[in-house]
Design a protein around this motif. Structure first.
Motif, PDB file in Angstrom:
ATOM      1  N   PHE A 261      90.774 -25.547  75.552  1.00 15.03           N
ATOM      2  CA  PHE A 261      90.291 -26.150  74.382  1.00 15.03           C
ATOM      3  C   PHE A 261      91.534 -26.007  72.990  1.00 15.03           C
ATOM      4  N   HIS A 262      92.046 -24.784  73.211  1.00 14.85           N
ATOM      5  CA  HIS A 262      93.314 -24.447  72.369  1.00 14.85           C
ATOM      6  C   HIS A 262      94.484 -25.201  72.678  1.00 14.85           C
ATOM      7  N   VAL A 263      94.805 -25.737  74.031  1.00 15.18           N
ATOM      8  CA  VAL A 263      95.970 -26.541  74.215  1.00 15.18           C
ATOM      9  C   VAL A 263      95.526 -27.677  73.490  1.00 15.18           C
ATOM     10  N   ARG A 264      94.380 -28.315  73.696  1.00 13.97           N
ATOM     11  CA  ARG A 264      94.144 -29.617  73.026  1.00 13.97           C
ATOM     12  C   ARG A 264      94.323 -29.498  71.640  1.00 13.97           C
ATOM     13  N   GLN A 265      94.071 -28.608  70.924  1.00  9.27           N
ATOM     14  CA  GLN A 265      94.013 -28.558  69.346  1.00  9.27           C
ATOM     15  C   GLN A 265      95.629 -28.390  69.103  1.00  9.27           C
TER      16      GLN A 265
ATOM     17  N   LYS B 237      90.102 -38.515  67.174  1.00 13.44           N
ATOM     18  CA  LYS B 237      89.209 -38.294  68.261  1.00 13.44           C
ATOM     19  C   LYS B 237      90.028 -38.097  69.679  1.00 13.44           C
ATOM     20  N   PHE B 238      91.159 -38.269  69.754  1.00 13.11           N
ATOM     21  CA  PHE B 238      91.836 -38.046  70.860  1.00 13.11           C
ATOM     22  C   PHE B 238      91.815 -36.753  71.216  1.00 13.11           C
ATOM     23  N   LEU B 239      91.942 -36.430  72.625  1.00 13.57           N
ATOM     24  CA  LEU B 239      91.938 -35.049  73.300  1.00 13.57           C
ATOM     25  C   LEU B 239      90.823 -34.377  72.814  1.00 13.57           C
ATOM     26  N   LYS B 240      89.624 -34.843  72.941  1.00 16.45           N
ATOM     27  CA  LYS B 240      88.463 -34.041  72.850  1.00 16.45           C
ATOM     28  C   LYS B 240      88.271 -33.146  73.826  1.00 16.45           C
TER      29      LYS B 240
ATOM     30  N   ARG C 278      92.507 -17.700  64.207  1.00 18.21           N
ATOM     31  CA  ARG C 278      91.130 -17.981  64.657  1.00 18.21           C
ATOM     32  C   ARG C 278      91.190 -17.337  66.148  1.00 18.21           C
ATOM     33  N   VAL C 279      92.026 -17.714  66.989  1.00 14.13           N
ATOM     34  CA  VAL C 279      92.117 -17.194  68.221  1.00 14.13           C
ATOM     35  C   VAL C 279      92.194 -15.451  68.477  1.00 14.13           C
ATOM     36  N   CYS C 280      92.926 -15.026  67.699  1.00 14.44           N
ATOM     37  CA  CYS C 280      93.007 -13.438  67.293  1.00 14.44           C
ATOM     38  C   CYS C 280      91.393 -12.986  67.224  1.00 14.44           C
ATOM     39  N   GLY C 281      90.666 -13.654  66.528  1.00 20.66           N
ATOM     40  CA  GLY C 281      89.224 -13.604  66.331  1.00 20.66           C
ATOM     41  C   GLY C 281      88.302 -14.022  67.400  1.00 20.66           C
ATOM     42  N   GLY C 282      88.902 -14.506  68.304  1.00 23.43           N
ATOM     43  CA  GLY C 282      88.093 -14.964  69.606  1.00 23.43           C
ATOM     44  C   GLY C 282      87.173 -16.057  69.385  1.00 23.43           C
ATOM     45  N   LYS C 283      87.554 -17.178  68.100  1.00 28.72           N
ATOM     46  CA  LYS C 283      86.792 -18.032  67.828  1.00 28.72           C
ATOM     47  C   LYS C 283      87.532 -19.472  68.733  1.00 28.72           C
ATOM     48  N   ALA C 284      86.654 -20.516  68.604  1.00 26.76           N
ATOM     49  CA  ALA C 284      87.039 -21.769  69.029  1.00 26.76           C
ATOM     50  C   ALA C 284      86.678 -22.866  68.143  1.00 26.76           C
ATOM     51  N   ILE C 285      87.298 -22.898  66.939  1.00 25.97           N
ATOM     52  CA  ILE C 285      87.033 -23.932  65.889  1.00 25.97           C
ATOM     53  C   ILE C 285      88.205 -24.849  66.061  1.00 25.97           C
ATOM     54  N   GLU C 286      87.515 -26.265  65.817  1.00 26.88           N
ATOM     55  CA  GLU C 286      88.618 -27.355  65.650  1.00 26.88           C
ATOM     56  C   GLU C 286      89.814 -27.029  64.621  1.00 26.88           C
ATOM     57  N   ALA C 287      91.008 -27.401  64.948  1.00 26.87           N
ATOM     58  CA  ALA C 287      91.791 -27.561  63.703  1.00 26.87           C
ATOM     59  C   ALA C 287      91.577 -28.118  62.570  1.00 26.87           C
ATOM     60  N   PRO C 288      91.760 -27.876  61.394  1.00 27.44           N
ATOM     61  CA  PRO C 288      91.488 -28.609  60.080  1.00 27.44           C
ATOM     62  C   PRO C 288      92.303 -29.679  60.029  1.00 27.44           C
TER      63      PRO C 288
ATOM     64  N   ASP D 255      78.360 -24.730  62.150  1.00 27.49           N
ATOM     65  CA  ASP D 255      79.536 -25.716  61.726  1.00 27.49           C
ATOM     66  C   ASP D 255      79.725 -26.727  63.033  1.00 27.49           C
ATOM     67  N   PRO D 256      79.802 -27.893  62.939  1.00 25.36           N
ATOM     68  CA  PRO D 256      79.880 -28.837  64.108  1.00 25.36           C
ATOM     69  C   PRO D 256      81.286 -28.676  64.641  1.00 25.36           C
ATOM     70  N   LEU D 257      82.177 -28.273  63.952  1.00 22.31           N
ATOM     71  CA  LEU D 257      83.566 -28.052  64.502  1.00 22.31           C
ATOM     72  C   LEU D 257      83.616 -26.579  65.411  1.00 22.31           C
ATOM     73  N   ASP D 258      82.797 -25.698  65.319  1.00 24.45           N
ATOM     74  CA  ASP D 258      82.898 -24.422  66.009  1.00 24.45           C
ATOM     75  C   ASP D 258      82.251 -24.513  67.263  1.00 24.45           C
ATOM     76  N   HIS D 259      83.101 -24.344  68.274  1.00 20.74           N
ATOM     77  CA  HIS D 259      82.466 -24.460  69.698  1.00 20.74           C
ATOM     78  C   HIS D 259      82.906 -23.136  70.343  1.00 20.74           C
ATOM     79  N   THR D 260      82.669 -22.176  69.680  1.00 17.82           N
ATOM     80  CA  THR D 260      82.830 -20.757  70.254  1.00 17.82           C
ATOM     81  C   THR D 260      81.566 -20.513  71.081  1.00 17.82           C
ATOM     82  N   ALA D 261      80.526 -20.704  71.101  1.00 20.82           N
ATOM     83  CA  ALA D 261      79.047 -20.448  71.675  1.00 20.82           C
ATOM     84  C   ALA D 261      79.214 -21.275  73.251  1.00 20.82           C
ATOM     85  N   GLU D 262      80.232 -22.399  73.213  1.00 10.53           N
ATOM     86  CA  GLU D 262      80.020 -22.867  74.471  1.00 10.53           C
ATOM     87  C   GLU D 262      81.052 -22.262  75.486  1.00 10.53           C
ATOM     88  N   PHE D 263      81.732 -21.248  75.095  1.00 12.59           N
ATOM     89  CA  PHE D 263      82.643 -20.409  76.008  1.00 12.59           C
ATOM     90  C   PHE D 263      81.981 -19.154  76.273  1.00 12.59           C
ATOM     91  N   ASP D 264      82.385 -18.766  77.767  1.00 13.26           N
ATOM     92  CA  ASP D 264      81.901 -17.470  78.225  1.00 13.26           C
ATOM     93  C   ASP D 264      82.988 -16.165  77.440  1.00 13.26           C
TER      94      ASP D 264
END
Length: 149
Positions: free
Chosen positions: A84-88, A146-149, A130-140, A38-47
């Protein structure tokens, strides 16, 4: 150019392993990497350590709105995951704030603002879980803005 198959980051040809996750790199001959996820899933980018250490701070903006954004920025300002979640959460809050312009339109505008308020609440709940599950997926819905990328 070499690409990590796990987190899809690009590296110079001299690199042998991904600096993010440690996976071996594959060589790409003049083609951009093909993303299978999923291009909206950024979970792998975070430690994973950052995710587990800052999960509570990443939840706060979805619960407390603008005040939660400020708390999270102060409490975990150097956490990429919380950022990331602050931006979302800010995307949702800004669109909600902009929707109040519709109040100038009698009846239909009032209904539209009420509908958006319900949608924003649902988006906050989706992101919260999603945060409870430890995910970093952009909000639907607001992910297309495109602001706040």
């Amino acid at each position: 150019m070499k690409v990590c198959n796990n987190c899809h980051l690009s590296f110079p040809d001299s690199a042998s392993h991904c600096a993010q996750c440690g996976a071996p790199l594959t060589t790409v001959a003049g083609q951009p990497p093909v993303y299978s996820g999923d291009p909206l899933d950024h979970t792998a980018e975070f430690d994973p350590a950052d995710i587990s250490a800052n999960k509570v701070f990443a939840l706060i903006p979805y619960i407390m709105g603008w005040f939660g954004v400020i708390i999270t920025l102060i409490a975990s300002s150097n956490s990429p995951y919380a950022g990331f979640h602050v931006r979302q959460a800010l995307k949702i809050q800004i669109v909600t704030l902009l929707s109040f312009v519709l109040f100038i339109i009698p009846f239909l505008g009032w209904i539209a603002v009420g509908v958006w308020a319900i949608i924003a609440l649902v988006l906050d709940l989706i992101c919260f879980f999603r945060v409870c599950g430890g995910k970093a997926i952009e909000a639907p819905i607001v992910s297309s803005f495109k602001f706040l990328k």
